[in-house]
Design a protein around this motif. Structure first.
Motif, PDB file in Angstrom:
ATOM      1  N   LYS A 275      47.816  21.084  58.615  1.00  0.00           N
ATOM      2  CA  LYS A 275      48.293  22.604  58.171  1.00  0.00           C
ATOM      3  C   LYS A 275      46.983  23.177  57.947  1.00  0.00           C
ATOM      4  O   LYS A 275      47.215  24.633  57.959  1.00  0.00           O
ATOM      5  CB  LYS A 275      49.313  22.426  56.884  1.00  0.00           C
ATOM      6  N   SER A 276      46.043  22.612  57.496  1.00  0.00           N
ATOM      7  CA  SER A 276      44.938  23.495  57.003  1.00  0.00           C
ATOM      8  C   SER A 276      43.572  22.568  57.368  1.00  0.00           C
ATOM      9  O   SER A 276      43.754  21.512  57.075  1.00  0.00           O
ATOM     10  CB  SER A 276      44.826  24.167  55.788  1.00  0.00           C
ATOM     11  N   LEU A 277      42.527  23.263  57.443  1.00  0.00           N
ATOM     12  CA  LEU A 277      41.145  22.335  57.381  1.00  0.00           C
ATOM     13  C   LEU A 277      39.824  23.208  57.094  1.00  0.00           C
ATOM     14  O   LEU A 277      39.864  24.212  57.572  1.00  0.00           O
ATOM     15  CB  LEU A 277      40.925  21.788  59.100  1.00  0.00           C
ATOM     16  N   LEU A 278      39.332  22.534  55.943  1.00  0.00           N
ATOM     17  CA  LEU A 278      38.001  23.197  55.519  1.00  0.00           C
ATOM     18  C   LEU A 278      36.942  22.447  56.219  1.00  0.00           C
ATOM     19  O   LEU A 278      37.052  21.285  56.322  1.00  0.00           O
ATOM     20  CB  LEU A 278      37.747  22.826  53.720  1.00  0.00           C
ATOM     21  N   LYS A 279      36.182  23.352  56.714  1.00  0.00           N
ATOM     22  CA  LYS A 279      34.814  22.653  57.446  1.00  0.00           C
ATOM     23  C   LYS A 279      33.656  23.710  57.074  1.00  0.00           C
ATOM     24  O   LYS A 279      33.961  24.609  56.821  1.00  0.00           O
ATOM     25  CB  LYS A 279      35.264  22.314  58.993  1.00  0.00           C
ATOM     26  N   ARG A 280      32.614  23.136  57.527  1.00  0.00           N
ATOM     27  CA  ARG A 280      31.266  23.826  57.465  1.00  0.00           C
ATOM     28  C   ARG A 280      30.321  23.340  58.329  1.00  0.00           C
ATOM     29  O   ARG A 280      30.428  22.327  59.054  1.00  0.00           O
ATOM     30  CB  ARG A 280      30.710  23.895  55.977  1.00  0.00           C
TER      31      ARG A 280
ATOM     32  N   ILE B  22      45.386  21.314  52.676  1.00  0.00           N
ATOM     33  CA  ILE B  22      45.124  21.773  51.372  1.00  0.00           C
ATOM     34  C   ILE B  22      46.179  23.226  51.208  1.00  0.00           C
ATOM     35  O   ILE B  22      45.867  24.005  52.179  1.00  0.00           O
ATOM     36  CB  ILE B  22      43.746  22.167  51.008  1.00  0.00           C
ATOM     37  N   GLU B  23      46.880  23.276  50.138  1.00  0.00           N
ATOM     38  CA  GLU B  23      47.580  24.501  50.087  1.00  0.00           C
ATOM     39  C   GLU B  23      46.790  25.698  49.461  1.00  0.00           C
ATOM     40  O   GLU B  23      47.150  26.883  49.666  1.00  0.00           O
ATOM     41  CB  GLU B  23      49.145  24.256  49.480  1.00  0.00           C
TER      42      GLU B  23
ATOM     43  N   LYS C  19      52.243  19.398  46.115  1.00  0.00           N
ATOM     44  CA  LYS C  19      51.412  20.607  46.479  1.00  0.00           C
ATOM     45  C   LYS C  19      50.225  19.777  46.456  1.00  0.00           C
ATOM     46  O   LYS C  19      50.014  19.149  45.597  1.00  0.00           O
ATOM     47  CB  LYS C  19      51.567  21.785  45.795  1.00  0.00           C
ATOM     48  N   THR C  20      49.061  20.330  47.163  1.00  0.00           N
ATOM     49  CA  THR C  20      47.768  19.720  47.177  1.00  0.00           C
ATOM     50  C   THR C  20      46.871  20.849  47.086  1.00  0.00           C
ATOM     51  O   THR C  20      46.875  22.055  47.581  1.00  0.00           O
ATOM     52  CB  THR C  20      47.391  19.017  48.488  1.00  0.00           C
ATOM     53  N   VAL C  21      46.112  20.801  45.914  1.00  0.00           N
ATOM     54  CA  VAL C  21      45.247  21.791  45.622  1.00  0.00           C
ATOM     55  C   VAL C  21      43.715  21.452  45.657  1.00  0.00           C
ATOM     56  O   VAL C  21      43.513  20.156  45.621  1.00  0.00           O
ATOM     57  CB  VAL C  21      45.475  22.670  44.201  1.00  0.00           C
ATOM     58  N   ALA C  22      42.725  22.212  45.601  1.00  0.00           N
ATOM     59  CA  ALA C  22      41.467  21.705  45.653  1.00  0.00           C
ATOM     60  C   ALA C  22      40.486  22.696  44.762  1.00  0.00           C
ATOM     61  O   ALA C  22      40.799  23.782  44.627  1.00  0.00           O
ATOM     62  CB  ALA C  22      40.735  21.808  47.076  1.00  0.00           C
TER      63      ALA C  22
END
Length: 359
Positions: free
Chosen positions: A98-103, A119-120, A202-205
């Motif tokens: 649903k989403s992807l954090l990357k750098r 992550i929502e 829900k998933t939070v970061a």
């Protein structure tokens, strides 16, 4: 015996389902988005599991009657859902995210580093002290916008600041789409002030530098002190690394919280749309420029420069926009070049192997 597949679907998708009782998979964040990607046969042969912790030696996964560490793989990160193939672990399928954090990974090898998936909400954490930095906050917000994650700016240590409202006002100027909350991470405020985002399933970061209170916030939500925390240095308000790995924590109420190590370097790549969303005000002004290819420097009829003169736009914001745009363009081009070389090398290897087979 007929197998009951209803436990794989969140409440509301089941006939006569209730929101009061969550199975383990539902608590882990299982949603229709993932259920729609698999068949009933796959559920039997390869049960869904979620990566809750990333170690150098493996991935800790949880699922229905599953709690184990599997071999590491470069295409999976914390928060991912896998279909666990016990006979061929390497064939375990990563479900569409649903989403992807990357750098861009630190160093000179021009690789992409996966930070977290599915992550929502991302709480971008900073402190009401010398750690506060608008440019750094903008980077995190752009990262979230690109990943289609809802960012919320959290300003901690408000109880130690003489005027926390001044910090909140500066943070609010970053984007009209991003809520700003000030709180004392050590008190009961996190539970009440973050309740709208920290709901069951829900998933939070928590994202931010070391020492801003990410682990303290996680402890506050969990109601325990199980996650180690450390004090910041008094001379420069810099924090020490407390969290050393990315890990999901299941807290009371069913919310999953991702605590991440502080990132000293956050290089953006493949984030052009996130930067565009972050600086929507500049993009809107640019539409009024006389020339379509205006660089917003000394060109006649530049609406952006006119806004700076009138005081409607801060010149430093334009400079930060330029810096992020240039950085993202360079990193994306560098990574594209690396991918092209890797692809060409792969083709060469396949040609050599095919030639050997035909001998």
């Amino acid at each position: 015996m007929k197998r009951n597949y209803q436990k794989f679907f969140p409440p509301g998708t089941q006939k006569g389902g209730s929101n009061k009782h969550f199975s383990l998979l539902e608590k882990l964040g299982w949603q229709p988005h993932f259920a729609q990607q698999i068949s009933s046969d796959e559920l039997i042969e390869t049960p869904p599991v979620r990566v809750v912790e990333v170690h150098r030696s493996g991935l800790h996964v949880l699922g229905s009657a599953v709690d184990e560490v599997i071999p590491p793989r470069p295409d999976a990160t914390v928060g991912d859902w896998l279909l666990l193939n016990r006979e061929h672990m390497a064939s375990s399928r990563v479900l569409e995210r649903k989403s992807l954090l990357k750098r861009r990974a630190p160093g000179t090898d021009r690789q992409v580093q996966l930070i977290a998936a599915n992550i929502e909400t991302a709480f971008v954490v900073s402190s009401c002290n010398q750690d506060f930095n608008v440019a750094r906050l903008e980077r995190y917000v752009a990262l979230c916008f690109e990943a289609e994650i809802d960012p919320v700016i959290l300003l901690t240590k408000s109880d130690l600041a003489s005027d926390p409202r001044a910090y909140a006002a500066k943070a609010a100027e970053i984007s009209q789409r991003v809520p700003v909350i000030t709180l004392d991470a050590r008190a009961s405020e996190p539970v009440s002030k973050l309740a709208d985002w920290c709901k069951a399933g829900k998933t939070v970061a928590f994202l931010g530098s070391s020492g801003v209170g990410k682990s303290t916030l996680t402890n506050a939500l969990s109601g325990t002190g199980s996650i180690a925390t450390q004090a910041i240095r008094e001379d420069d308000a810099k924090g020490r690394h407390t969290t050393t790995r990315r890990q999901l924590h299941l807290v009371p109420g069913g919310c999953l919280v991702l605590d991440t190590p502080g990132m000293r370097e956050l290089q953006l790549t493949d984030a052009a749309s996130g930067i565009e969303d972050l600086f929507a005000d500049i993009s809107e002004l640019a539409r009024g420029c006389k020339f379509k290819d205006c660089r917003h420097e000394t060109e006649p009829g530049c609406a952006v420069q006119a806004a700076i003169v009138s005081g409607d736009l801060d010149a430093s914001r334009l400079q930060r926009w330029r810096k992020l745009k240039a950085e993202e363009a360079f990193n994306s081009a560098s990574l594209a070049e690396r991918r092209s070389k890797d692809k060409a090398f792969g083709k060469m290897v396949r040609r050599i192997m095919k030639a050997k087979e035909n001998r």
